[in-house]
Write a protein that holds these residues in place. Structure first.
Motif, short mmCIF file in Angstrom:
data_model
loop_
_atom_site.label_atom_id
_atom_site.label_comp_id
_atom_site.label_asym_id
_atom_site.label_seq_id
_atom_site.Cartn_x
_atom_site.Cartn_y
_atom_site.Cartn_z
N PHE A 1 -40.62 117.30 51.94
CA PHE A 1 -40.07 118.15 53.00
C PHE A 1 -39.01 119.06 52.41
CE2 PHE A 1 -36.86 119.09 56.22
CZ PHE A 1 -37.64 119.59 57.25
N PRO B 1 -38.77 120.89 67.23
CA PRO B 1 -39.53 119.65 67.36
C PRO B 1 -39.01 118.55 66.45
CG PRO B 1 -40.95 121.48 66.65
CD PRO B 1 -39.55 122.00 66.72
N SER B 2 -39.43 117.35 66.74
CA SER B 2 -39.07 116.19 65.93
C SER B 2 -39.57 116.41 64.50
CB SER B 2 -39.76 114.97 66.55
OG SER B 2 -39.33 113.83 65.89
N GLY B 3 -38.72 116.11 63.54
CA GLY B 3 -39.11 116.24 62.13
C GLY B 3 -38.98 117.65 61.58
N ALA B 4 -38.50 118.59 62.39
CA ALA B 4 -38.42 119.99 61.95
C ALA B 4 -37.32 120.20 60.92
CB ALA B 4 -38.18 120.90 63.15
N GLY B 5 -36.29 119.35 60.96
CA GLY B 5 -35.20 119.49 59.98
C GLY B 5 -33.82 119.70 60.59
N LYS B 6 -33.69 119.42 61.89
CA LYS B 6 -32.41 119.66 62.58
C LYS B 6 -31.29 118.80 62.01
CE LYS B 6 -34.17 118.51 66.58
NZ LYS B 6 -35.51 118.12 66.11
N SER B 7 -31.56 117.50 61.89
CA SER B 7 -30.51 116.60 61.36
C SER B 7 -30.22 116.90 59.90
CB SER B 7 -30.94 115.14 61.49
OG SER B 7 -31.12 114.80 62.83
N THR B 8 -31.26 117.30 59.17
CA THR B 8 -31.07 117.65 57.76
C THR B 8 -30.09 118.82 57.64
OG1 THR B 8 -33.32 116.91 57.31
CG2 THR B 8 -32.29 118.32 55.65
N HIS C 1 -32.65 117.63 71.78
CA HIS C 1 -34.07 117.71 72.11
C HIS C 1 -34.28 118.41 73.45
CE1 HIS C 1 -35.47 114.52 69.20
NE2 HIS C 1 -36.31 115.52 69.07
N TYR D 1 -36.44 117.14 50.09
CA TYR D 1 -36.83 115.73 49.98
C TYR D 1 -38.19 115.70 49.30
CZ TYR D 1 -33.26 115.02 53.64
OH TYR D 1 -32.11 115.00 54.35
N GLU D 2 -38.74 114.49 49.06
CA GLU D 2 -40.02 114.43 48.33
C GLU D 2 -41.06 115.38 48.93
OE1 GLU D 2 -39.73 110.19 49.28
OE2 GLU D 2 -37.87 111.31 48.92
N1 LIG Z 1 -33.30 110.93 53.30
C1 LIG Z 1 -34.54 111.41 53.44
N2 LIG Z 1 -35.46 111.27 52.45
C2 LIG Z 1 -36.70 111.78 52.56
N3 LIG Z 1 -37.14 112.44 53.65
C3 LIG Z 1 -36.27 112.62 54.66
C4 LIG Z 1 -34.93 112.12 54.61
N4 LIG Z 1 -34.31 112.45 55.78
C5 LIG Z 1 -35.22 113.11 56.52
N5 LIG Z 1 -36.39 113.22 55.85
C6 LIG Z 1 -37.59 113.92 56.32
O1 LIG Z 1 -37.24 115.27 56.52
C7 LIG Z 1 -37.88 115.78 57.66
C8 LIG Z 1 -36.85 116.35 58.63
O2 LIG Z 1 -36.07 115.29 59.18
P1 LIG Z 1 -34.88 115.55 60.22
O3 LIG Z 1 -34.31 114.22 60.54
O4 LIG Z 1 -33.99 116.59 59.68
O5 LIG Z 1 -35.68 116.15 61.46
P2 LIG Z 1 -35.17 116.39 62.94
O6 LIG Z 1 -35.61 117.76 63.29
O7 LIG Z 1 -33.73 116.08 63.05
O8 LIG Z 1 -36.04 115.32 63.72
P3 LIG Z 1 -35.71 114.43 65.03
O9 LIG Z 1 -35.62 115.41 66.15
O10 LIG Z 1 -36.90 113.55 65.14
O11 LIG Z 1 -34.44 113.70 64.76
C9 LIG Z 1 -38.72 114.65 58.25
O12 LIG Z 1 -40.04 114.80 57.78
C10 LIG Z 1 -38.06 113.42 57.66
O13 LIG Z 1 -39.02 112.40 57.51
#
Ligand SMILES: Nc1ncnc2c1ncn2[C@@H]1O[C@H](COP(=O)(O)OP(=O)(O)OP(=O)(O)O)[C@@H](O)[C@H]1O
Length: 232
Positions: free
Chosen positions: A14, A33-40, A188, A11-12
């Protein structure tokens, strides 16, 4: 077997990297942790994100050219993705036919899936008349009847209270075992991993680490996990 090979999602500001395999039938918790990239990571496996580099393979087949619906994957999200104007049976039926053109055989499959998750007889109800736990079961039924070998769950039970959450975790684990599905579940809650996961994938600062046996990783947590658990 799931193979995530030198994967890079950008992403831009990340980047997520991942390089690991998961044997068929394993139950894997994705923690971090939150924002680590799990959902990605889940989105990339499901095909909602296009990698900047690397590949995702299932049993050696590159999933890159396949659209999300054509992948051997079912995804369940936290909000359950239920349509309020459709009945429970119709919401489940969407897993078979997005246009809800269901044959009598399909309707039988819907009934069977509802039975598997303990919702027999509730097919005619709309989501508004279901409890949170029942709604979670509907989305599980929808995922199940697609018979995909890889089940991805993105914090599916985050909104449920502790007792219901445990009940749903056990149900998912049981169904995964019975169907032979490979399970990847973002959570989480370290307790979720301890309860049902064979292995843990730790995601930290944009890096998904290869799976480690759950008992081992909690007995001897790497610094990133210890920090996340609040032990250090
Ligand atoms: N479509 C997108 N465009 C730009 N940045 C994104 C996009 N989706 C996620 N991000 C960024 O990528 C990073 C990882 O996001 P992700 O949702 O994978 O984290 P996560 O570990 O699942 O967090 P959480 O536990 O809070 O759900 C974050 O900094 C998020 O802001």
């Amino acid at each position: 077997m799931l193979t995530v090979e030198d994967l890079r999602i950008v992403y831009e500001d990340f980047t997520l990297t991942a390089d690991f395999t998961v044997e068929t039938g394993r139950k894997v918790a994705i923690l971090g942790p939150s924002g680590a990239g799990k959902s990605t990571l889940l989105s990339a496996i499901a095909g909602f994100e296009t990698p900047a580099a690397g590949r995702v393979l299932w049993d050696g087949e590159d999933l890159g050219p396949k659209a999300p619906g054509a992948r051997p994957v079912s995804v369940i999200f936290q909000d359950n993705n239920l349509f309020p104007h459709l009945t429970t049976a119709q919401n489940v039926g969407l897993g078979l036919s997005p246009a809800l053109r269901l044959s009598p055989a399909d309707e039988t499959k819907v009934e069977e899936a509802l039975g598997q998750v303990g919702l027999e007889g509730l097919g005619g109800r709309k989501p508004g008349a279901l409890s949170g736990g029942q709604m979670a079961r509907v989305s599980l039924a929808r995922a199940l009847l697609r018979h995909k070998p890889l089940l991805l769950l993105d914090e599916p039970f985050g909104a449920l209270g502790p007792a219901l959450r445990v009940e749903m975790l056990d149900l998912v684990a049981d169904l995964a075992e019975r169907t032979g599905a490979t399970l990847l579940m973002v959570s989480h809650e370290p307790g979720d991993a301890r309860r049902i996961a064979d292995d843990v994938v730790l995601v930290h600062d944009g890096e998904a680490h290869p799976p480690v046996n759950t008992a081992e990783i909690f007995a001897n947590p790497p610094a990133e996990l210890a920090a996340y658990l609040g032990d250090s």
